[in-house]
Each structure stands twice: as C-alpha cells, then as structure tokens.
Scaffold this motif. Structure first.
Motif, PDB file in Angstrom:
ATOM      1  N   ASN A  96       6.616   2.756   8.219  1.00 45.67           N
ATOM      2  CA  ASN A  96       7.784   2.139   8.982  1.00 45.67           C
ATOM      3  C   ASN A  96       7.294   0.927   9.798  1.00 45.67           C
ATOM      4  O   ASN A  96       7.545  -0.262   9.756  1.00 45.67           O
ATOM      5  CB  ASN A  96       8.650   2.833   9.658  1.00 45.67           C
ATOM      6  N   LYS A  97       6.250   0.994  10.419  1.00 48.53           N
ATOM      7  CA  LYS A  97       5.575   0.032  11.330  1.00 48.53           C
ATOM      8  C   LYS A  97       5.280  -1.331  10.616  1.00 48.53           C
ATOM      9  O   LYS A  97       5.375  -2.393  10.900  1.00 48.53           O
ATOM     10  CB  LYS A  97       4.526   0.673  12.407  1.00 48.53           C
ATOM     11  N   THR A  98       4.524  -0.866   9.615  1.00 47.65           N
ATOM     12  CA  THR A  98       3.658  -1.940   8.732  1.00 47.65           C
ATOM     13  C   THR A  98       4.805  -2.732   8.210  1.00 47.65           C
ATOM     14  O   THR A  98       4.931  -3.967   7.988  1.00 47.65           O
ATOM     15  CB  THR A  98       2.796  -1.291   7.703  1.00 47.65           C
TER      16      THR A  98
ATOM     17  N   PHE B 115       0.862  -1.274   0.049  1.00 53.80           N
ATOM     18  CA  PHE B 115       0.029   0.037  -0.142  1.00 53.80           C
ATOM     19  C   PHE B 115       0.879   1.104   0.076  1.00 53.80           C
ATOM     20  O   PHE B 115       2.044   0.985   0.314  1.00 53.80           O
ATOM     21  CB  PHE B 115      -0.862  -0.108   1.158  1.00 53.80           C
ATOM     22  N   ALA B 116       0.303   2.456  -0.270  1.00 48.96           N
ATOM     23  CA  ALA B 116       0.867   3.639  -0.132  1.00 48.96           C
ATOM     24  C   ALA B 116       0.403   4.638   0.843  1.00 48.96           C
ATOM     25  O   ALA B 116      -0.885   4.607   1.057  1.00 48.96           O
ATOM     26  CB  ALA B 116       0.952   4.319  -1.641  1.00 48.96           C
TER      27      ALA B 116
ATOM     28  N   TYR C 196       4.991   7.194   0.656  1.00 52.70           N
ATOM     29  CA  TYR C 196       5.643   6.209   1.071  1.00 52.70           C
ATOM     30  C   TYR C 196       5.029   4.904   0.583  1.00 52.70           C
ATOM     31  O   TYR C 196       3.857   4.576   0.746  1.00 52.70           O
ATOM     32  CB  TYR C 196       6.034   6.381   2.629  1.00 52.70           C
ATOM     33  N   ARG C 197       5.869   4.137  -0.316  1.00 50.60           N
ATOM     34  CA  ARG C 197       5.434   3.035  -0.700  1.00 50.60           C
ATOM     35  C   ARG C 197       5.872   1.539  -0.110  1.00 50.60           C
ATOM     36  O   ARG C 197       7.068   1.618  -0.316  1.00 50.60           O
ATOM     37  CB  ARG C 197       5.505   2.899  -2.364  1.00 50.60           C
TER      38      ARG C 197
ATOM     39  N   LYS D  22      -5.897  -3.889  -1.986  1.00 43.97           N
ATOM     40  CA  LYS D  22      -5.120  -3.161  -3.235  1.00 43.97           C
ATOM     41  C   LYS D  22      -3.715  -3.531  -3.567  1.00 43.97           C
ATOM     42  O   LYS D  22      -3.094  -2.903  -4.218  1.00 43.97           O
ATOM     43  CB  LYS D  22      -5.130  -1.671  -2.917  1.00 43.97           C
ATOM     44  N   ALA D  23      -3.014  -4.755  -2.728  1.00 47.57           N
ATOM     45  CA  ALA D  23      -1.943  -4.982  -3.173  1.00 47.57           C
ATOM     46  C   ALA D  23      -1.690  -5.564  -4.470  1.00 47.57           C
ATOM     47  O   ALA D  23      -2.608  -6.272  -4.783  1.00 47.57           O
ATOM     48  CB  ALA D  23      -1.532  -6.345  -2.276  1.00 47.57           C
ATOM     49  N   PHE D  24      -0.577  -5.209  -5.045  1.00 48.08           N
ATOM     50  CA  PHE D  24      -0.310  -5.772  -6.632  1.00 48.08           C
ATOM     51  C   PHE D  24       1.161  -5.877  -6.817  1.00 48.08           C
ATOM     52  O   PHE D  24       1.937  -5.260  -6.137  1.00 48.08           O
ATOM     53  CB  PHE D  24      -0.863  -4.704  -7.514  1.00 48.08           C
ATOM     54  N   SER D  25       1.419  -7.018  -7.842  1.00 46.68           N
ATOM     55  CA  SER D  25       3.028  -7.153  -8.115  1.00 46.68           C
ATOM     56  C   SER D  25       3.279  -5.979  -9.181  1.00 46.68           C
ATOM     57  O   SER D  25       2.643  -5.499  -9.934  1.00 46.68           O
ATOM     58  CB  SER D  25       3.132  -8.638  -8.685  1.00 46.68           C
TER      59      SER D  25
END
Length: 267
Positions: A212-214, A203-204, A235-236, A262-265
């Motif tokens: 940072n935490k994620t 995610f962004a 931040y991506r 929404k995660a993608f390659s």
C-alpha cells in the motif's frame, strides 16, 4: 583537559553544521541530464479535486514574509515572470504532501489553493501548457510561478530560464478535454490499441502495508493509476493501464533505475 575536550567537541559540532545540506542533497538546483520524452510533454487533464489537507492554511510564513491562500481559484488570472525547478527538488515532498516529479506537468504558486489546474502561456512565443499546482513558491524576486522541468521545456524556457507568462485557472471541468492518452503516430511515437493496454508490475510481496505504501508513493510520483490485486496472499503492485508503448517503456526504465529491477510489463 576539560577545556580542551570542550573545544574539540565544539569544533566537531561547527564542522558538522557547516557541511549539512539540509533536506536536499544539492546546494543549488540543476538541469536534468535528459530532456523530457514525448509522453512527458503531454498536458495534464484537469479534473475536479478537493483541496488537499497540506499546504492550504489561510496564511503561512516564509523568510519572515506572510502569504495568504485564496479560498477559491475561480476567475483567477495573472501575468508575470515564470521560473522552473528541477533536479534539486526531484523526489522530495511538495507542500501538499505529494512527491515532486520534475517530468510531470506540475507547478508551484504562492497563493492558489492546492491543487489548482492552470493554463500557462509563454507571451514571447504563444506556447501554452496545462499544469497542476501542488506546491508553494517561488519565493524569489517578483516571480509568480515555478514550473516543473517538463512544463518549462514545453514552453521554450530552457535558453532563458525564465519567461513572461499569463496564467489562467481552469475550474470548469464540464468542458470537453482532448484525449491526451492517444498521441499522433510519428517516428518516435507508437500508439497501442485499447484492447492491447498493458500494466507494469513493479513487484510482489506478502506485506500488505508495504504494498500500500509503495503504491501510494508511486502514484504520487508518476501520476499514473496504481493498483494492488491480491491472489493467494500475494499483493502485486501494478501501474496502469497504459495504452502508449513509449510511455510504458519510459516508465519501465525509470522504475528499473529507481530500485525495482524486476519490474515488467503485462496485459
């Protein structure tokens, strides 16, 4: 009236205590709903690491019994009963502060410093696996090690639940280690060339602290390099590079099911 009120409050308190399951959502451990994928059965690659801040006190107590932690893992070998732990503990903190992933090649030991790399051999079928010890346990009967679900699966422990194993520490990191990122091409494995390596963008966000935490949590959970490139104040959170298509697809599905739809390659 006061006595009735006091009794009512006491009953509510007792009821609340009796239904409290503590830090875990499950009362008993359980087997995951799916088997490990091909990529999740790859041995972890041993590497030199400093001892973690958590889980390395010289002595600690569990259920009134005192255990001592070794200063070094050099020349350690042990034979005994191995068990495994799964769904109940998945996603919860390990003793050294990481997040337990039942599909990673990890383990729990009562005395070895954290982390320690081990070769574990099932003495019944000679199957072996390399794991990283990042947790404490098992504190049940005379078992010497608790393995992650993937490690136990690879050792052929699913029917019996336990196995007689020999564990040997790996401390010489100068020895060549097979490239575990490259898999043999089979009907269920796709190898992607190095120039086609891909990342997964989770995610962004404009929140640097959240990014940072994620990233730290995802890297601890999945044991995959996670970066946070920034462009124009965005931040991506990206994981990779990943050069195995099956591993990439499996991770992408897991992320989407874990709250990142929404995660993608991307290359």
């Amino acid at each position: 009236m006061k006595i009735k009120l006091l009794m009512t409050m006491l009953l509510i308190l007792v009821s609340a205590c009796s239904t409290n399951t503590g830090r875990y959502q499950q009362h008993k451990d359980s087997k995951p709903s799916r088997a490990p994928t091909t990529s999740e059965l790859i041995d972890i690659t041993p590497r030199a690491e400093p001892h973690s801040r958590g889980g390395n006190k010289s002595q600690y107590q569990v259920r009134g019994k005192t255990y001592s932690v070794l200063k070094s893992a050099e020349n350690f070998s042990q034979t005994g009963i191995a068990s495994w732990y799964g769904e109940k503990f998945h996603g919860h903190l390990t003793s050294n502060g990481e997040i337990y992933n039942m599909y990673a090649m990890s383990a729990a030991h009562k005395n070895l410093p954290l982390p320690t790399y081990l070769k574990v051999t099932n003495n019944a079928n000679s199957q072996s696996v390399i794991v990283r010890v990042n947790d404490r346990g098992p504190f049940h009967q005379n078992r010497i090690i608790d393995l992650s679900y993937s490690a136990a699966y690879k050792l052929g422990m699913m029917k019996t639940g336990v196995a007689n194993v020999t564990i040997t520490t790996i401390t010489d990191f100068s020895l060549p280690v097979p490239n575990t990122e490259q898999l043999t091409l089979t009907e269920d494995t796709i190898v992607v060339a190095n120039d086609q390596r891909k990342y997964i963008q989770v995610f962004a966000t404009k929140n640097e602290l959240l990014a940072n935490k994620t990233a730290q949590a995802l890297q601890s959970l999945y044991k995959i390099n996670t970066i946070i490139p920034m462009n124009n104040g965005i931040y991506r959170v990206q994981m990779g590079p990943i050069n195995n298509q099956e591993a990439l697809n499996t991770l992408l599905v897991s992320l989407k099911e874990s709250g990142y739809p929404k995660a993608f390659s991307r290359k």
